[in-house]
Design an enzyme around this catalytic site. Structure first.
Site, PDB file in Angstrom:
ATOM      1  N   HIS A 199      -3.394  -5.146   1.718  1.00  0.00           N
ATOM      2  CA  HIS A 199      -3.193  -4.420   0.237  1.00  0.00           C
ATOM      3  C   HIS A 199      -2.571  -6.380  -0.181  1.00  0.00           C
ATOM      4  O   HIS A 199      -1.630  -6.591  -1.093  1.00  0.00           O
ATOM      5  CB  HIS A 199      -2.398  -3.873   0.199  1.00  0.00           C
ATOM      6  CG  HIS A 199      -3.221  -3.205   0.525  1.00  0.00           C
ATOM      7  ND1 HIS A 199      -4.715  -2.962  -0.432  1.00  0.00           N
ATOM      8  CD2 HIS A 199      -2.792  -1.930   0.936  1.00  0.00           C
ATOM      9  CE1 HIS A 199      -5.010  -1.648  -0.218  1.00  0.00           C
ATOM     10  NE2 HIS A 199      -4.881  -0.757   0.509  1.00  0.00           N
ATOM     11  N   ARG A 243       3.616 -10.139 -14.962  1.00  0.00           N
ATOM     12  CA  ARG A 243       4.822 -11.107 -14.613  1.00  0.00           C
ATOM     13  C   ARG A 243       3.422 -12.084 -14.662  1.00  0.00           C
ATOM     14  O   ARG A 243       2.582 -11.863 -14.456  1.00  0.00           O
ATOM     15  CB  ARG A 243       5.204 -10.730 -13.426  1.00  0.00           C
ATOM     16  CG  ARG A 243       4.175 -10.588 -11.969  1.00  0.00           C
ATOM     17  CD  ARG A 243       4.478 -10.276 -10.842  1.00  0.00           C
ATOM     18  NE  ARG A 243       3.187 -10.618  -9.715  1.00  0.00           N
ATOM     19  CZ  ARG A 243       2.647  -9.664  -9.019  1.00  0.00           C
ATOM     20  NH1 ARG A 243       3.686  -7.941  -9.712  1.00  0.00           N
ATOM     21  NH2 ARG A 243       2.085  -9.572  -8.706  1.00  0.00           N
ATOM     22  N   GLU A 283      -8.161   8.994  -7.887  1.00  0.00           N
ATOM     23  CA  GLU A 283      -9.500   8.428  -8.202  1.00  0.00           C
ATOM     24  C   GLU A 283      -9.970   8.463  -7.233  1.00  0.00           C
ATOM     25  O   GLU A 283     -10.660   8.640  -5.946  1.00  0.00           O
ATOM     26  CB  GLU A 283      -9.252   6.460  -8.359  1.00  0.00           C
ATOM     27  CG  GLU A 283      -8.325   6.332  -9.784  1.00  0.00           C
ATOM     28  CD  GLU A 283      -8.261   4.492  -9.299  1.00  0.00           C
ATOM     29  OE1 GLU A 283      -7.375   4.165  -8.365  1.00  0.00           O
ATOM     30  OE2 GLU A 283      -7.653   4.301 -10.908  1.00  0.00           O
ATOM     31  N   LYS A 340       1.677   3.591 -13.296  1.00  0.00           N
ATOM     32  CA  LYS A 340       0.330   3.747 -13.394  1.00  0.00           C
ATOM     33  C   LYS A 340      -0.581   4.421 -13.848  1.00  0.00           C
ATOM     34  O   LYS A 340      -1.569   4.177 -13.918  1.00  0.00           O
ATOM     35  CB  LYS A 340      -0.073   3.172 -11.912  1.00  0.00           C
ATOM     36  CG  LYS A 340       1.385   1.893 -11.653  1.00  0.00           C
ATOM     37  CD  LYS A 340       0.776   1.152 -11.533  1.00  0.00           C
ATOM     38  CE  LYS A 340       1.676  -0.068 -10.994  1.00  0.00           C
ATOM     39  NZ  LYS A 340       1.440  -1.558 -11.756  1.00  0.00           N
TER      40      LYS A 340
HETATM   41  C1  MV4 Z   1      -9.016   0.471  -5.332  1.00  0.00           C
HETATM   42  C2  MV4 Z   1     -10.271   0.040  -4.517  1.00  0.00           C
HETATM   43  C3  MV4 Z   1     -11.243   1.470  -4.681  1.00  0.00           C
HETATM   44  N1  MV4 Z   1     -10.923   2.206  -4.874  1.00  0.00           N
HETATM   45  N2  MV4 Z   1      -8.662   1.661  -6.101  1.00  0.00           N
HETATM   46  C4  MV4 Z   1      -5.946  -2.340  -3.953  1.00  0.00           C
HETATM   47  C5  MV4 Z   1      -4.631  -2.978  -4.515  1.00  0.00           C
HETATM   48  C6  MV4 Z   1      -3.964  -2.512  -5.962  1.00  0.00           C
HETATM   49  N3  MV4 Z   1      -4.482  -3.232  -7.159  1.00  0.00           N
HETATM   50  C7  MV4 Z   1      -6.048  -1.670  -5.689  1.00  0.00           C
HETATM   51  N4  MV4 Z   1      -6.528  -1.696  -4.781  1.00  0.00           N
HETATM   52  C8  MV4 Z   1      -7.738  -1.153  -4.593  1.00  0.00           C
HETATM   53  N5  MV4 Z   1      -7.815   0.060  -5.484  1.00  0.00           N
HETATM   54  C9  MV4 Z   1     -10.045   2.687  -5.422  1.00  0.00           C
HETATM   55  N6  MV4 Z   1     -10.118   3.681  -6.481  1.00  0.00           N
HETATM   56  C10 MV4 Z   1      -9.829  -0.610  -3.611  1.00  0.00           C
HETATM   57  C11 MV4 Z   1      -8.426  -1.415  -3.741  1.00  0.00           C
HETATM   58  C12 MV4 Z   1      -8.818  -2.731  -2.931  1.00  0.00           C
HETATM   59  C13 MV4 Z   1      -8.691  -2.699  -1.335  1.00  0.00           C
HETATM   60  C14 MV4 Z   1      -8.963  -1.732  -0.988  1.00  0.00           C
HETATM   61  C15 MV4 Z   1      -8.331  -2.018   0.557  1.00  0.00           C
HETATM   62  C16 MV4 Z   1      -8.909  -2.800   0.658  1.00  0.00           C
HETATM   63  C17 MV4 Z   1      -8.973  -4.271   0.321  1.00  0.00           C
HETATM   64  C18 MV4 Z   1      -9.013  -4.182  -1.109  1.00  0.00           C
HETATM   65  C19 MV4 Z   1      -8.547  -5.139  -1.483  1.00  0.00           C
HETATM   66  C20 MV4 Z   1      -8.431  -5.175  -3.522  1.00  0.00           C
HETATM   67  C21 MV4 Z   1      -8.721  -3.904  -3.634  1.00  0.00           C
END
Ligand code: MV4
Length: 653
Positions: free
Chosen positions: A239, A296, A204, A120
């Site tokens: 997640h 994928r 981040e 990543k």
């Molecule tokens: C984040 C974020 C907020 N800030 N990164 C969650 C899954 C992964 N693909 C990336 N995700 C996130 N990354 C930063 N810098 C918020 C998410 C996020 C999330 C976080 C908490 C609860 C639900 C979420 C749903 C989608 C993405």
């Protein structure tokens, strides 16, 4: 179309996605090979394929994750290509290499694209270089707490710690202040080392109130790369995506133009070929940032298929066969709106604990615009070895509102018994005003924690109590003609008394805080685990299945399990001190040791019931006098049936 380099495809997966892939393989006139674990020998995907090869024991590490065993299976069964589905080996660059070394076509991107996007940190560096907007952060090699602290201060709290080898939120930590950083770093690193054998982290800035929007891309080996629009997956729990839709209600035409062109830039930057997904966070201001790329086919690909009318697996197969994409970007049209929910075997009342069990009955009404992708069949046992998703239910409509209502309706009319599911929870999300307005962001479920556990209507508990008193194979005629009867059921919600009058009408009384709650139930019909009845004057119907110690009832807008609490042969009545002796089990009265008016000692044996060749003693709790006796030697009794009452012994005067 020139001749294809493969005519047989091995599907290195199980469940709904294996079935989904097999469908497109067969539609192209190709042959399919399934792989299965010992737990899946009779699973739908195993049966659906032309051939099937056993990989090993049930645990995924000994079957579906064994790269060499999958390769050997392909060779043995004459497959020249492997579709990995999602999960398992789908994003394993070594597996992609191994396929090539074994002369097999991997139906997915080149190993190099999988490798870059799997790291990543590296992925973000490549995206920055390609001019794709990324969340401000720290990607450095200095992995010591001091370096992270300096960077966190520079970025500004709150920050998100992420694992370089992670993805999908695994190993992710939110840190709000300096003091919490070091512990969070340690926790995240050890979690990442455990899960991925790599504790490398990056930072981040944490974005709140944003949406998770991802773009479906499709590229062929001839330099054509196009997008199939976006999906909004903002509703997630730990997640795990719960609801996905296309298009995103938050994406304007203006945003879409930029978002999709950046997604294509991302794919081109790593030499992407085949179907892939570029994930972004979209904030309230309409700014979006690259998160990661999934190399994928995704669980939620059907919503894209609904709005584009394309078959993504078919396209993956064509691309892997070296065909050019059969259309251009201009040919791709978007029509209507689609929403998908993931139906899982998990118990919302127990913090969504995954559940095992036997899928007793399972039906989703067939409605226009409703698609069900599933890999489980009626009567199938849900094993603890794999993920808990039973099915994806997808609704399509002319617009979002039509799709939303249709999906809510399909869920509300679905019947699933035998294993707890999140079905009712999903329906409530779809009916929630915030979701209905298209305003749900990534924190929706944490802000609406109550959605999982709504208390059931009293009538549902009453119906369950009635069913718990109803002998398993008794017909409605026999119930109606059986004459008066009394039972006591001890539910988690309290003690319930059920009485049956001479017409078969049941009165269910439950003690509540101040007084009691009385519900009259008049059974109308009972067949095939379906009971219809009058609750007061309202006709209701439920599906039910008997489970250990109770009954699972699906009706009145929810599915609930009701289980008898601790079988007890003596139940006290608080107000009078009277004891009620009830049958702990269904059986035949073998002996009666006392008559009405007889005194009995504390813990005295009043009756013996014979059940399953065992003698079962029914004893008093306190000393007293038999006040009433409802059975005699030879009486057939059902579990919970009232046998006798014991009045407290009067104080000697
Ligand atoms: C984040 C974020 C907020 N800030 N990164 C969650 C899954 C992964 N693909 C990336 N995700 C996130 N990354 C930063 N810098 C918020 C998410 C996020 C999330 C976080 C908490 C609860 C639900 C979420 C749903 C989608 C993405």
């Amino acid at each position: 179309m020139k001749s294809w380099p493969f005519d047989t495809v091995l599907i290195a997966n199980r469940g709904e996605i294996a079935l989904r892939i097999i469908r497109s393989v067969h539609a192209l006139g190709l042959k399919s090979v399934a792989v299965f674990s010992e737990a899946d020998a009779e699973a739908p995907h195993t049966r659906a394929a032309d051939r099937a090869v056993c990989l090993g024991p049930a645990p995924a590490a000994q079957s579906y994750l064994k790269a060499q065993a999958v390769i050997d299976a392909a060779r043995a069964a004459g497959a020249q290509a492997i579709h990995p589905g999602y999960g398992f080996l789908s994003e394993n660059a070594e597996f992609v290499d191994l396929c090539a070394q074994s002369g097999l076509i991997f139906i997915g991107p080149p190993a190099e694209a999988v490798r870059v996007m799997g790291d990543k940190r590296l992925a973000k560096e490549r995206m920055l270089a390609a001019g794709v907007p990324c969340i401000p952060g720290y990607l450095g090699d200095a992995q010591n707490p001091q370096a992270f602290r300096d960077m966190a201060r520079q970025i500004g709290y709150p920050v998100m710690i992420k694992a370089a080898a992670g993805g999908g939120g695994r190993g992710m930590r939110l840190v709000r202040q300096d003091q919490d950083l070091e512990a969070a770093l340690e926790g995240a690193a050890s979690e990442a080392r455990n899960a991925f054998a790599d504790g490398t982290l990056y930072l981040e800035k944490a974005l709140f109130g944003s949406r998770h929007v991802e773009v479906q891309v499709l590229a062929d080996a001839h330099g054509h790369c196009l997008h199939l629009g976006e999906r909004d997956c903002s509703i997630q729990r730990r997640h795990q995506k719960v609801v996905e839709e296309s298009p995103s209600p938050a994406v304007t035409e203006e945003i879409r133009r930029h978002l999709t062109s950046d997604a294509l830039a991302a794919a081109r930057a790593v030499g992407y070929v085949n179907a892939g997904t570029v994930e972004f966070l979209l904030d309230e201001a309409g700014q979006y940032y690259f998160l990661e790329m999934n190399t994928r086919l995704q669980v939620e690909h059907p919503v894209t298929e609904c709005v584009t009318g394309l078959d993504l697996v078919d396209l993956q197969l064509r691309v892997a066969a070296g065909e050019p994409l059969p259309f251009t970007q201009e040919d791709v049209t978007f029509r209507g709106h689609a929403i998908e929910v993931r139906l899982c075997a998990e118990d919302p009342a127990q913090d969504f604990l995954p559940c095992t069990g036997t899928l007793n009955s399972w039906s989703v009404p067939s409605m226009p615009g409703v698609r069900v992708d599933t890999g489980v069949a009626n009567g199938q046992s849900i094993s603890p070895y794999y993920d808990s998703m039973l099915a994806k239910i997808i609704a399509y409509g002319c617009d979002r509102e039509e799709a939303r209502r249709r999906l809510a309706s399909a869920l509300e009319r679905s019947v699933i018994t035998g294993v707890p599911t999140n079905k009712d929870f999903l329906a409530r999300i779809l009916r929630h005003p915030e979701f209905a307005a298209g305003r749900a962001t990534t924190d929706f479920l944490s802000r609406n924690e109550g959605l999982g556990s709504i208390s059931e209507p009293a009538a549902l508990g009453a119906i369950a109590s009635l069913l718990m008193c109803w002998p398993e194979h008794m017909s409605i005629q026999d119930w109606t003609n059986a004459g008066p009867g009394q039972w006591v059921v001890r539910l988690a919600a309290g003690l319930v008394r059920v009485t049956r009058d001479r017409h078969g009408v049941a009165t269910v009384v439950r003690d509540v805080q101040n007084g009691s709650e009385r519900i009259t139930l008049r059974p109308l019909s009972l067949e095939h685990n379906h009971l219809s009845l009058l609750v007061g004057s309202i006709r209701e119907h439920v599906h039910y299945v008997r489970i250990a110690g109770g009954v699972e009832v699906c009706g009145l807008g929810m599915t609930r399990q009701f289980v008898e609490q601790l079988p007890d042969t003596s139940l006290g009545t608080a107000t009078t001190g009277e004891e009620r002796l009830i049958a702990p089990i269904s059986g035949r009265v073998l002996r009666v040791n006392a008559a009405v008016g007889d005194g009995v000692a504390a813990n005295g044996c009043v009756l013996i019931i014979e059940a399953m060749k065992m003698e079962c003693e029914v004893r008093t709790r306190n000393a007293g006098v038999i006040g009433s006796l409802h059975v005699a030697v030879g009486s057939q009794v059902s579990s919970r049936q009232l046998l006798a009452t014991v009045a407290p012994r009067q104080a000697e005067s």
